[in-house]
Design a protein around this motif. Structure first.
Motif, PDB file in Angstrom:
ATOM      1  N   TYR A 192      -8.223   0.140   6.445  1.00  0.00           N
ATOM      2  CA  TYR A 192      -8.718   0.701   5.180  1.00  0.00           C
ATOM      3  C   TYR A 192      -9.450  -0.376   4.387  1.00  0.00           C
ATOM      4  O   TYR A 192      -9.116  -1.567   4.474  1.00  0.00           O
ATOM      5  N   ASP A 193     -10.425   0.095   3.584  1.00  0.00           N
ATOM      6  CA  ASP A 193     -11.129  -0.837   2.701  1.00  0.00           C
ATOM      7  C   ASP A 193     -10.243  -1.277   1.549  1.00  0.00           C
ATOM      8  O   ASP A 193     -10.392  -2.395   1.038  1.00  0.00           O
ATOM      9  N   ALA A 194      -9.319  -0.460   1.103  1.00  0.00           N
ATOM     10  CA  ALA A 194      -8.386  -0.826   0.033  1.00  0.00           C
ATOM     11  C   ALA A 194      -7.241   0.169   0.053  1.00  0.00           C
ATOM     12  O   ALA A 194      -7.358   1.280   0.596  1.00  0.00           O
ATOM     13  N   ILE A 195      -6.104  -0.244  -0.546  1.00  0.00           N
ATOM     14  CA  ILE A 195      -4.928   0.621  -0.642  1.00  0.00           C
ATOM     15  C   ILE A 195      -4.543   0.720  -2.113  1.00  0.00           C
ATOM     16  O   ILE A 195      -4.394  -0.298  -2.801  1.00  0.00           O
ATOM     17  N   LEU A 196      -4.411   1.958  -2.625  1.00  0.00           N
ATOM     18  CA  LEU A 196      -3.875   2.205  -3.959  1.00  0.00           C
ATOM     19  C   LEU A 196      -2.393   2.494  -3.792  1.00  0.00           C
ATOM     20  O   LEU A 196      -2.009   3.487  -3.176  1.00  0.00           O
ATOM     21  N   MET A 197      -1.539   1.612  -4.345  1.00  0.00           N
ATOM     22  CA  MET A 197      -0.101   1.650  -4.063  1.00  0.00           C
ATOM     23  C   MET A 197       0.686   1.941  -5.330  1.00  0.00           C
ATOM     24  O   MET A 197       0.669   1.157  -6.283  1.00  0.00           O
ATOM     25  N   ASP A 198       1.378   3.114  -5.354  1.00  0.00           N
ATOM     26  CA  ASP A 198       2.321   3.394  -6.438  1.00  0.00           C
ATOM     27  C   ASP A 198       3.530   2.474  -6.265  1.00  0.00           C
ATOM     28  O   ASP A 198       3.969   2.202  -5.135  1.00  0.00           O
ATOM     29  N   CYS A 199       4.085   1.980  -7.372  1.00  0.00           N
ATOM     30  CA  CYS A 199       5.175   1.006  -7.281  1.00  0.00           C
ATOM     31  C   CYS A 199       6.524   1.662  -7.047  1.00  0.00           C
ATOM     32  O   CYS A 199       7.395   1.094  -6.387  1.00  0.00           O
ATOM     33  N   HIS A 200       6.758   2.861  -7.574  1.00  0.00           N
ATOM     34  CA  HIS A 200       8.063   3.504  -7.506  1.00  0.00           C
ATOM     35  C   HIS A 200       7.958   4.768  -6.629  1.00  0.00           C
ATOM     36  O   HIS A 200       7.472   5.813  -7.079  1.00  0.00           O
ATOM     37  N   MET A 201       8.416   4.661  -5.338  1.00  0.00           N
ATOM     38  CA  MET A 201       8.352   5.775  -4.399  1.00  0.00           C
ATOM     39  C   MET A 201       9.675   5.853  -3.634  1.00  0.00           C
ATOM     40  O   MET A 201      10.396   4.843  -3.521  1.00  0.00           O
TER      41      MET A 201
END
Length: 783
Positions: free
Chosen positions: A703-712
């Motif tokens: 992937y070119d970038a990852i958007l990561m939620d902190c609380h999963m």
């Protein structure tokens, strides 16, 4: 040490102290009298020096009168005849009258004839500035309200100070109309000063205040001088210095008169007081010898007998022994009282025994009280521990509440943004914009409550970084420009040239203060303008104190209600809350932030005319930041999406130009918002619903970038980031951007420490998120 030795020491000390006291009285009373006389004389001498200079000005004015009220001069202004010049204006005539400056002007303030001479070098000099074309008629030397009015003063020139006088040019009978102005000037040079010294018999000098004063001049602060009264400075026991200020012809402080004065009165007073002190010391020594003999016979010897008697009783414990000392003075009384005391001691023994028993009982009660006190201290400590735990629980509750509110707010704001990008009729668009404004207002209230909680807990976070101040000011003003334009207000900003280009402070907190003040100004101003200004209040080599002000033409604040402004949950009055809204926390937070940035905050206001809110910060100086141009846009990136091989192996990257993102988000609404907003801006998206799934997808695809939620669930975004970083080989690095509803500096630090590259708080503005993506993707693609 025996008693008579102690008495000797006491008498010696008393005699010495008496002599010193007498000396102190002499110095503080007698000497001060001499000093006052001397100071008065010094002040009068300085005034005489000043008056001598003023007399010289008066004499010059008399000469000007003779020339100005003269038919020949009156005719010369009319026809400029050369005969007048040859007869009256040669160099010898000017030198004979000690005239360095001679200027003839006509009624239109034009120079008819003028000459400015260095009489010692016999050379012409350029005319002083007030007489160079064009000449201002408002000059005090040229302005005469009546035909007999004179103007005189001091003019500072390149040759030094010049005594100057002017008169209107009239006929010999003193009649008009006025044909012009005659100006004469004499240099106040060393020769002129020597002549004045001979008149007043006081050694003095004249120094221009515009020049650097001599380093040995005993004057700490020339600015403390006043033209109304001389200043006397004492320089040791031998001399004094007197200072006075003379103003120039324009009313400005120009010359410093420095007089050197001797202190002969104080010297004679010192000699007289020294002789009186020595005489007093000799008399005191003789009185000491006489007193010592008397004390030995009358006091010391009887006291020795009494001491011996007391020692015998102490050794034998026989309280029946008596001292037969037949004296009527205090020592006799002491002996008889001692015998009486012995009689009472026996009775006291019994009472002491009774007291000892009572003391034992009291000690038991004290021990019980101490045990009770220890129990109370332990209870207090336990209560303090519980209070700390409650405060921690409150902070955790607010953090959780913020997270739970921001997550749905992200959906509300995001979906509203998506809705506004669709085709809506005007009424539907107004509804959507109202929802969006309300959501942002709710977000602002939430941020205020969180900041206030941090302030109360003493955990306000300041993150100093280097940034360009003018860019920040422009950004904040641009944010509020639309609201100001909708109300018909002029919103402007001014940054003084002296303000540094780049400084080191917390730009987020500075933006928060300035944005709050501008928003309030726009809110409370119905018409007119809102002006923002930044200036330097104090500059040092390593830091600058900056002064920010926001001025409006709004409703203003009554003086008796200004003390409420910076209190928590407080506004000027309840009607303000009803009409304009607000929690009353904004200015209280601004006050705490300004103080945390090393400054203060305040307001100047007039009810009905407007207000000026100001604050200061202490910022370290920083080098100007380098401008980095973007190397491409999302549409021009050569980064494609990745395909996943059914067998689980990573397939080659797709050939599409659009960047491919992995969005790890457990909340379906947030996934929907990201999908619609980012897809509409040219991004290809894959979604993971928890951290473990995100690790697996990152392992199988590129992937070119990852958007990561902190609380999963199952695996948090922080743990997922650590796992992805652990599997990266040399030369591989996928940008990971944190998406978190916990908008705190601590959360941001945790994300960066886990290996993430950037941090975006929910709810986010899509353009801000896209800017972060472009900033992170392009360096990775270039690598």
């Amino acid at each position: 040490m025996k008693l008579h030795t102690k008495l000797l020491i006491v008498l010696l000390v008393a005699t010495t102290l008496s002599a010193l006291l007498a000396r102190w009285i002499e110095r503080s009373v007698v000497y001060s009298g001499f000093r006052e006389i001397e100071l008065d004389r010094a002040q009068k001498n300085v005034e005489r020096c000043v008056e001598a200079i003023k007399r010289e000005l008066h004499h010059l004015d008399l000469l000007v009168v003779d020339w100005a009220s003269w038919d020949d001069t009156y005719q010369f202004i009319e026809d400029r005849n050369e005969a007048f010049q040859e007869a009256n204006l040669p160099f010898n005539t000017l030198k004979q009258n000690s005239l360095s400056l001679l200027v003839f002007l006509d009624a239109a303030d034009r120079v008819v004839w003028a000459r400015f001479l260095d009489l010692e070098q016999e050379q012409d000099q350029p005319l002083p500035a007030p007489f160079q074309e064009p000449i201002s008629g408002d000059s005090p030397l040229l302005r005469h309200d009546s035909e007999d009015e004179a103007s005189a003063g001091i003019l500072i020139t390149e040759l030094g100070p010049v005594l100057t006088a002017s008169r209107p040019i009239l006929t010999s009978e003193g009649e008009g109309p006025v044909r012009g102005t005659l100006v004469m000037g004499r240099r106040l040079d060393a020769e002129a000063i020597e002549a004045l010294i001979a008149q007043v018999r006081v050694d003095f000098e004249v120094l221009p205040l515009a020049d650097r004063l001599p380093a040995d001049l005993p004057l700490a602060d020339p600015g403390a001088l006043s033209a109304s009264a001389p200043l006397i400075v004492e320089a040791g026991r031998q001399s004094m210095h007197g200072f006075a200020v003379l103003q120039d012809a324009f009313g400005a402080d120009a010359l410093l008169v420095h007089a050197r004065l001797s202190r002969d009165i104080t010297a004679r007073g010192d000699d007289a007081s020294r002789f009186a002190f020595l005489a007093m010391l000799a008399a005191g020594s003789l009185a000491l010898l006489i007193a010592m003999g008397f004390v030995f016979l009358v006091v010391t010897r009887p006291l020795a007998r009494l001491t011996h008697h007391v020692a015998e009783i102490n050794a034998s414990e026989d309280l029946s022994a008596r001292l037969a000392l037949a004296r009527a003075d205090e020592i006799g009384v002491l002996a008889r009282e001692f015998d009486g005391m012995c009689e009472r001691l026996a009775e006291d023994r019994q009472r002491r025994n009774e007291a000892a028993a009572a003391l034992a009982r009291a000690k038991g009660e004290t021990d019980r009280a101490n045990r009770n006190l220890r129990r109370a201290v332990n209870q207090a400590r336990q209560m303090a521990t519980e209070a700390a735990a409650a405060n921690q629980a409150k902070s955790q509750f607010l953090a959780n509440t913020s997270h739970e509110i921001r997550t749905p707010l992200n959906g509300v704001i995001g979906m509203t943004a998506i809705l506004l990008e669709t085709n809506l009729d005007p009424e539907q668009r107004d509804f959507a914009e109202t929802i969006q404004r309300s959501a942002h207002a709710l977000l602002g209230v939430l941020n205020d409550i969180l900041d206030f909680s941090k302030i109360e807990a003493g955990r306000l976070e300041i993150e100093p970084i280097d940034f360009e101040l003018r860019d920040l000011i422009d950004e904040v003003v641009e944010v509020h420009a639309l609201a100001a334009r909708d109300k018909g207000l002029v919103l402007s900003s001014t940054v003084d040239p002296a303000v540094p280009v780049a400084v080191r402070s917390d730009p987020g907190r500075l933006r928060q203060i300035l944005g709050n003040l501008i928003a309030n100004a726009v809110k409370f101003t119905a018409q007119g303008e809102v002006a923002v200004r930044v200036r330097v209040q104090e500059a040092r080599e390593d830091a600058t104190r900056l002064h920010f002000s926001v001025r409006d033409t709004g409703i203003g604040i009554p003086e008796d209600r200004r003390d409420r402004l910076f209190r928590s949950f407080s506004q000027v009055d309840s009607s303000t809350t009803r009409k304009y809204g607000g929690t009353g926390l904004g200015l209280a937070i601004c006050k705490a932030l300004a103080e945390a940035l090393g400054g203060e905050i305040g307001v100047d206001s007039t009810a009905g005319k407007g207000s000026t809110f100001w604050f200061t910060i202490q910022a370290a100086n920083a080098a100007p930041l380098e401008e980095h141009a973007e190397t491409g846009t999302a549409g021009e990136s050569d980064t494609g999406a990745a395909e996943v091989d059914p067998g689980g192996e990573a397939a080659p990257r797709r050939a599409e130009i659009a960047p491919c993102l992995l969005v790890a988000e457990d909340d379906p609404v947030s996934r929907e918002v990201a999908s619609r907003l980012l897809a509409s801006r040219g991004f290809l998206l894959d979604f993971a619903e928890n951290g473990r799934e995100a690790v697996e997808m990152a392992r199988r695809a590129s992937y070119d970038a990852i958007l990561m939620d902190c609380h999963m669930p199952e695996m948090s975004g922080l743990d997922a980031t650590r796992a992805i970083r652990a599997e990266e080989t040399s030369g591989q690095h996928v940008p990971i951007i944190a998406l978190s509803a916990s908008a705190t500096a601590v959360e941001r630090e945790h994300c960066l420490a886990a290996g993430m590259d950037d941090f975006v708080a929910k709810p986010f503005a899509v353009e801000a998120l896209v800017a972060v993506l472009h900033r992170q993707i392009q360096p990775a693609a270039a690598g």
